[in-house]
Design a protein around this motif. Sequence first.
Motif, mmCIF file in Angstrom:
data_model
loop_
_atom_site.group_PDB
_atom_site.id
_atom_site.type_symbol
_atom_site.label_atom_id
_atom_site.label_comp_id
_atom_site.label_asym_id
_atom_site.label_seq_id
_atom_site.Cartn_x
_atom_site.Cartn_y
_atom_site.Cartn_z
ATOM 1 N N VAL A 166 0.846 -1.195 0.000
ATOM 2 C CA VAL A 166 0.000 0.000 0.000
ATOM 3 C C VAL A 166 0.881 1.246 0.000
ATOM 4 O O VAL A 166 1.817 1.358 0.797
ATOM 5 N N ALA A 167 0.552 2.165 -0.900
ATOM 6 C CA ALA A 167 1.260 3.447 -0.994
ATOM 7 C C ALA A 167 0.334 4.580 -0.596
ATOM 8 O O ALA A 167 -0.876 4.523 -0.832
ATOM 9 N N CYS A 168 0.900 5.608 -0.008
ATOM 10 C CA CYS A 168 0.153 6.828 0.266
ATOM 11 C C CYS A 168 0.205 7.714 -0.974
ATOM 12 O O CYS A 168 1.172 7.693 -1.726
ATOM 13 N N GLY A 169 -0.861 8.468 -1.165
ATOM 14 C CA GLY A 169 -0.917 9.375 -2.299
ATOM 15 C C GLY A 169 -1.865 10.519 -2.015
ATOM 16 O O GLY A 169 -2.624 10.492 -1.048
ATOM 17 N N VAL A 170 -1.796 11.521 -2.879
ATOM 18 C CA VAL A 170 -2.673 12.683 -2.772
ATOM 19 C C VAL A 170 -3.362 12.898 -4.115
ATOM 20 O O VAL A 170 -2.820 12.573 -5.170
ATOM 21 N N LEU A 171 -4.570 13.453 -4.059
ATOM 22 C CA LEU A 171 -5.298 13.783 -5.285
ATOM 23 C C LEU A 171 -4.615 14.937 -5.991
ATOM 24 O O LEU A 171 -4.262 15.931 -5.354
ATOM 25 N N ILE A 172 -4.435 14.807 -7.302
ATOM 26 C CA ILE A 172 -3.901 15.932 -8.066
ATOM 27 C C ILE A 172 -4.870 16.373 -9.157
ATOM 28 O O ILE A 172 -4.700 17.444 -9.730
ATOM 29 N N GLU A 173 -5.897 15.542 -9.432
ATOM 30 C CA GLU A 173 -6.898 15.927 -10.417
ATOM 31 C C GLU A 173 -8.168 15.120 -10.209
ATOM 32 O O GLU A 173 -8.124 13.905 -10.084
ATOM 33 N N GLY A 174 -9.312 15.810 -10.168
ATOM 34 C CA GLY A 174 -10.604 15.140 -10.066
ATOM 35 C C GLY A 174 -10.980 14.782 -8.643
ATOM 36 O O GLY A 174 -10.227 14.994 -7.701
ATOM 37 N N GLU A 175 -12.173 14.247 -8.528
ATOM 38 C CA GLU A 175 -12.711 13.759 -7.257
ATOM 39 C C GLU A 175 -13.006 12.279 -7.417
ATOM 40 O O GLU A 175 -13.470 11.846 -8.471
ATOM 41 N N PRO A 176 -12.766 11.461 -6.379
ATOM 42 C CA PRO A 176 -13.020 10.030 -6.492
ATOM 43 C C PRO A 176 -14.510 9.721 -6.693
ATOM 44 O O PRO A 176 -15.344 10.121 -5.887
ATOM 45 N N VAL A 177 -14.806 9.035 -7.785
ATOM 46 C CA VAL A 177 -16.158 8.578 -8.085
ATOM 47 C C VAL A 177 -16.061 7.077 -8.343
ATOM 48 O O VAL A 177 -15.417 6.648 -9.305
ATOM 49 N N PRO A 178 -16.673 6.261 -7.488
ATOM 50 C CA PRO A 178 -16.501 4.821 -7.628
ATOM 51 C C PRO A 178 -17.187 4.250 -8.872
ATOM 52 O O PRO A 178 -18.318 4.606 -9.173
ATOM 53 N N THR A 179 -16.464 3.385 -9.583
ATOM 54 C CA THR A 179 -17.041 2.665 -10.718
ATOM 55 C C THR A 179 -17.053 1.160 -10.451
ATOM 56 O O THR A 179 -17.934 0.466 -10.927
ATOM 57 N N GLU A 180 -16.069 0.670 -9.680
ATOM 58 C CA GLU A 180 -16.008 -0.752 -9.350
ATOM 59 C C GLU A 180 -16.428 -1.019 -7.912
ATOM 60 O O GLU A 180 -16.501 -2.164 -7.499
ATOM 61 N N HIS A 181 -16.642 0.021 -7.166
ATOM 62 C CA HIS A 181 -17.105 -0.066 -5.774
ATOM 63 C C HIS A 181 -18.476 0.595 -5.710
ATOM 64 O O HIS A 181 -18.828 1.371 -6.587
ATOM 65 N N ASP A 182 -19.239 0.303 -4.654
ATOM 66 C CA ASP A 182 -20.551 0.953 -4.566
ATOM 67 C C ASP A 182 -20.525 2.199 -3.694
ATOM 68 O O ASP A 182 -21.486 2.962 -3.676
ATOM 69 N N GLN A 183 -19.405 2.415 -2.992
ATOM 70 C CA GLN A 183 -19.331 3.573 -2.112
ATOM 71 C C GLN A 183 -17.874 3.857 -1.771
ATOM 72 O O GLN A 183 -17.057 2.943 -1.675
#
Length: 131
Positions: free
Chosen positions: A84-101
């Motif tokens: 597992v790696a840590c990361g930060v958002l650099i573009e967009g907002e997370p919208v699940p496509t393979e998860h339901d939430q």
Amino acid sequence: MTDPSRTPVVGAAILLDGAVLAARRTAPAELAGRWEFPGGKVEPDESPEEALVREIAEELGCRIELTGWLPGSAPIGDTHELRVACGVLIEGEPVPTEHDQVRWVTADELDEVDWLDPDRPFLPALREFLR
């Protein structure tokens, strides 16, 4: 630390304002409703870092920048191994496509989430990092 006989799988601890993003599985049935760090398998032609950026774009429709790896790895069954790696958002907002939430979880809320077993070994280091 990584076992070369196992297929590498990478997960992202995406951090924002003192919280980490958790994603709820929908499949397979025995894992549905449990939470994980989003990510996936490393393809033979890519690095773990490249795989993680690609997987997050595919699964959540956003781009991340990795900031470092949490210590250790965890087996997934008999054939795969998770890092597992840590990361930060650099573009967009997370919208699940393979998860339901998806949800943002603070250090104090980590134990309230029903994490998949392979994700659990990373929680102590993540908790310290979030604090």
